[in-house]
Motif scaffolding. Structure first.
Motif, mmCIF file in Angstrom:
data_model
loop_
_atom_site.group_PDB
_atom_site.id
_atom_site.type_symbol
_atom_site.label_atom_id
_atom_site.label_comp_id
_atom_site.label_asym_id
_atom_site.label_seq_id
_atom_site.Cartn_x
_atom_site.Cartn_y
_atom_site.Cartn_z
ATOM 1 N N HIS A 111 0.830 -1.203 0.000
ATOM 2 C CA HIS A 111 0.000 0.000 0.000
ATOM 3 C C HIS A 111 0.866 1.257 0.000
ATOM 4 N N GLU A 112 0.378 2.287 -0.670
ATOM 5 C CA GLU A 112 1.055 3.580 -0.671
ATOM 6 C C GLU A 112 0.970 4.217 0.720
ATOM 7 N N GLN A 113 2.073 4.828 1.152
ATOM 8 C CA GLN A 113 2.141 5.540 2.434
ATOM 9 C C GLN A 113 1.663 4.676 3.602
ATOM 10 N N ALA A 114 1.991 3.402 3.559
ATOM 11 C CA ALA A 114 1.577 2.495 4.639
ATOM 12 C C ALA A 114 2.430 2.714 5.882
ATOM 13 N N ALA A 115 1.801 2.669 7.035
ATOM 14 C CA ALA A 115 2.508 2.785 8.301
ATOM 15 C C ALA A 115 1.736 2.021 9.375
ATOM 16 N N SER A 116 2.464 1.392 10.270
ATOM 17 C CA SER A 116 1.864 0.699 11.408
ATOM 18 C C SER A 116 2.381 1.320 12.700
ATOM 19 N N GLU A 117 1.503 1.367 13.705
ATOM 20 C CA GLU A 117 1.854 1.952 15.007
ATOM 21 C C GLU A 117 2.394 3.378 14.833
ATOM 22 N N VAL A 139 -2.845 4.340 1.992
ATOM 23 C CA VAL A 139 -3.676 4.846 0.902
ATOM 24 C C VAL A 139 -4.005 3.682 -0.016
ATOM 25 N N ASP A 140 -5.285 3.464 -0.251
ATOM 26 C CA ASP A 140 -5.724 2.386 -1.140
ATOM 27 C C ASP A 140 -5.518 2.817 -2.586
ATOM 28 N N GLY A 141 -4.713 2.062 -3.310
ATOM 29 C CA GLY A 141 -4.394 2.427 -4.688
ATOM 30 C C GLY A 141 -5.586 2.416 -5.608
#
Length: 209
Positions: A111-117, A139-141
């Protein structure tokens, strides 16, 4: 882009403060509550680890189980409590990994700009500044929408339908999710959707926009 997002909205993560389940001083937390909290913390950590993998496994590996066991030991569990918690955490992870519709989609590292925690500062409806940790955002492509996901390890009551349970939980966490949305809008003006994902039943409930 993901690093830029983190710089814009991140703050030092707050130090967790243990919450007593009874009134008065020096009253130890009940073992059942302690185990529940440890399971929830370990599930969140394991999901963060899975979200960083380029390819998600079909099931929980021995390496991942070992990581869960180490984390639970760090949380102070041992003996029968450790074994019970480890089994319960593995059960949550197995259900998430088996969920093709939502679980695996949420954890997809592509996923674009994916981040966890992700640390996030926001203001509640009373004007109080709060520091929180967003479990998962990306962000869902396909749609171009940003998603903010809060993981929950809770499950419906014995006589409660999934729909009633999800509605109750959304009502409880609506203000928190709306706060996340407002904070993220400060750095990302695209459509932002918020949801709860229940790892115990592999069900996602989306907050009305």
């Amino acid at each position: 882009p993901g690093h830029r997002l983190r710089r814009l909205v991140s703050v030092p993560a707050p130090v967790p403060i243990p919450v007593s389940t009874a009134t008065g001083s020096n009253i130890p937390e009940r073992p059942a509550n302690r185990l529940e909290r440890a399971v929830g913390t370990a599930v969140h950590k394991a999901l963060e680890d899975l979200s960083m993998l380029e390819t998600l496994p079909a099931e929980v590996s021995d390496v991942q189980r070992s990581a869960v066991r180490r984390h639970l030991r760090m949380l102070g569990l041992a003996g029968e409590s450790l074994a019970e918690a480890e089994g319960r955490v593995a059960g949550h992870l197995e259900r998430v990994l088996a969920d093709e519709d939502h679980g695996r989609w949420l954890l997809d590292a592509a996923h674009e700009q994916a981040a966890s925690e992700l640390p996030l500062t926001w203001q509640d409806d009373k004007g109080v500044i709060r520091d929180s940790i967003v479990d998962r955002t990306f962000v869902d492509g396909g749609s171009g929408e940003r998603w903010i996901i809060d993981y929950k390890t809770s499950r419906p009551l014995a006589d409660e339908s999934v729909q009633a349970f999800a509605a109750r939980e959304l009502a409880s966490y609506r203000d928190q999710l709306e706060g996340y949305r407002r904070a993220m809008l400060a750095v990302d003006r695209r459509t932002i959707r918020c949801a709860l994902y229940f790892t115990a039943i592999s069900h996602m409930a989306t907050l009305d926009t």
